[in-house]
Design a protein around this motif. Structure first.
Motif, PDB file in Angstrom:
ATOM      1  N   LEU A  73       3.280  22.625  22.988  1.00  0.00           N
ATOM      2  CA  LEU A  73       3.518  21.487  22.089  1.00  0.00           C
ATOM      3  C   LEU A  73       2.617  21.571  20.856  1.00  0.00           C
ATOM      4  CD1 LEU A  73       5.037  18.750  21.847  1.00  0.00           C
ATOM      5  CD2 LEU A  73       3.045  17.709  22.886  1.00  0.00           C
ATOM      6  N   ILE A  74       1.376  21.974  21.047  1.00  0.00           N
ATOM      7  CA  ILE A  74       0.459  22.141  19.916  1.00  0.00           C
ATOM      8  C   ILE A  74       0.940  23.257  19.002  1.00  0.00           C
ATOM      9  CG2 ILE A  74      -1.879  22.884  19.307  1.00  0.00           C
ATOM     10  CD1 ILE A  74      -2.860  21.367  21.784  1.00  0.00           C
ATOM     11  N   ILE A  75       1.388  24.360  19.594  1.00  0.00           N
ATOM     12  CA  ILE A  75       1.872  25.479  18.776  1.00  0.00           C
ATOM     13  C   ILE A  75       3.112  25.071  17.987  1.00  0.00           C
ATOM     14  CG2 ILE A  75       2.908  27.789  18.918  1.00  0.00           C
ATOM     15  CD1 ILE A  75       0.932  28.384  21.158  1.00  0.00           C
ATOM     16  N   PHE A  76       4.029  24.331  18.606  1.00  0.00           N
ATOM     17  CA  PHE A  76       5.210  23.862  17.877  1.00  0.00           C
ATOM     18  C   PHE A  76       4.823  22.921  16.748  1.00  0.00           C
ATOM     19  CE2 PHE A  76       8.285  24.616  21.597  1.00  0.00           C
ATOM     20  CZ  PHE A  76       8.569  25.878  21.121  1.00  0.00           C
ATOM     21  N   ALA A  77       3.869  22.026  16.994  1.00  0.00           N
ATOM     22  CA  ALA A  77       3.439  21.106  15.934  1.00  0.00           C
ATOM     23  C   ALA A  77       2.806  21.860  14.774  1.00  0.00           C
ATOM     24  CB  ALA A  77       2.468  20.077  16.497  1.00  0.00           C
ATOM     25  N   VAL A  78       2.036  22.895  15.079  1.00  0.00           N
ATOM     26  CA  VAL A  78       1.419  23.696  14.022  1.00  0.00           C
ATOM     27  C   VAL A  78       2.482  24.473  13.266  1.00  0.00           C
ATOM     28  CG1 VAL A  78      -0.101  25.675  13.637  1.00  0.00           C
ATOM     29  CG2 VAL A  78      -0.843  23.822  15.103  1.00  0.00           C
ATOM     30  N   MET A  79       3.508  24.954  13.968  1.00  0.00           N
ATOM     31  CA  MET A  79       4.561  25.704  13.300  1.00  0.00           C
ATOM     32  C   MET A  79       5.381  24.822  12.357  1.00  0.00           C
ATOM     33  SD  MET A  79       5.753  28.156  16.439  1.00  0.00           S
ATOM     34  CE  MET A  79       7.217  28.706  15.646  1.00  0.00           C
ATOM     35  N   PHE A  80       5.470  23.523  12.642  1.00  0.00           N
ATOM     36  CA  PHE A  80       6.194  22.611  11.764  1.00  0.00           C
ATOM     37  C   PHE A  80       5.390  22.229  10.524  1.00  0.00           C
ATOM     38  CE2 PHE A  80       8.893  21.472  15.500  1.00  0.00           C
ATOM     39  CZ  PHE A  80      10.090  21.865  14.930  1.00  0.00           C
ATOM     40  N   MET A  81       4.078  22.511  10.558  1.00  0.00           N
ATOM     41  CA  MET A  81       3.246  22.195   9.404  1.00  0.00           C
ATOM     42  C   MET A  81       3.565  23.136   8.257  1.00  0.00           C
ATOM     43  SD  MET A  81      -0.439  21.441  11.204  1.00  0.00           S
ATOM     44  CE  MET A  81      -1.272  22.034   9.799  1.00  0.00           C
ATOM     45  N   ASN A  82       3.206  22.729   7.069  1.00  0.00           N
ATOM     46  CA  ASN A  82       3.378  23.577   5.901  1.00  0.00           C
ATOM     47  C   ASN A  82       2.322  24.671   5.948  1.00  0.00           C
ATOM     48  OD1 ASN A  82       4.040  24.661   3.483  1.00  0.00           O
ATOM     49  ND2 ASN A  82       3.457  22.882   2.250  1.00  0.00           N
TER      50      ASN A  82
END
Length: 176
Positions: A73-82
């Motif tokens: 979940l953390i990796i997905f949230a970071v991937m959605f960041m600019n």
């Protein structure tokens, strides 16, 4: 785990050094993707320590919940960041970094001085084979279920609410 005597010590030293290096990677790496992977390394090493302590259910739960769910979940949230926010990010030390360093160092020193002074008498050690206790007759997963439903019911429910709020927050961040 039944291994010859020096092997668990070497494994524990290796896992401890991996935990320290992984923790430093989580804190010091400027790229959040590498930091999240370093967090995954730390969580896997913690589950391996649980395996050394013969607590297989807790090790499996550690892998499934923290590595398999929270870290992804953390990796997905970071991937959605600019990506432009952290690609050329270099910030020298600030006053807040110094204060954080002083507070964490003082907490570390207080823990190191407190642990040897703690009385460990009366703590049940499950590795003692010469004592047969009623708790040994119940398997580990049943003991965990009994403790979660009786002794730790309120903290368990609070943690589940916190995880639900974190999941809703991650979905809200991902939608934006």
């Amino acid at each position: 785990m039944d291994l010859p005597e020096p092997i668990p010590d070497f494994i524990l030293v290796f896992l401890g050094s991996s935990l320290i290096l992984g923790g430093l990677g989580v804190v010091l790496l400027p790229n959040p993707i590498f930091s999240a992977f370093s967090l995954g390394l730390v969580l896997v090493c913690i589950s391996l320590v649980y395996i050394l302590l013969s607590s297989y259910f807790v090790a499996a739960a550690q892998l499934l919940i923290y590595v398999g769910a929270i870290n992804i979940l953390i990796i997905f949230a970071v991937m959605f960041m600019n990506g432009s926010e952290y690609s050329n990010y270099f910030n020298p030390w600030t006053v807040g970094d110094g204060i954080t360093l002083m507070v964490s160092t003082s907490l570390f020193i207080s823990l190191i001085t407190t642990i040897p002074d703690t009385s460990w008498y009366g703590i049940f050690w499950p590795t003692r084979s010469n004592q047969i206790v009623e708790q040994d007759l119940i398997i580990n997963s049943q003991q965990i279920g009994i403790h979660l439903s009786r002794d730790f019911f309120l903290p368990f429910e609070l943690i589940s609410i916190i995880l639900l709020v974190a999941l809703i927050g991650a979905i809200a961040v991902a939608r934006q």
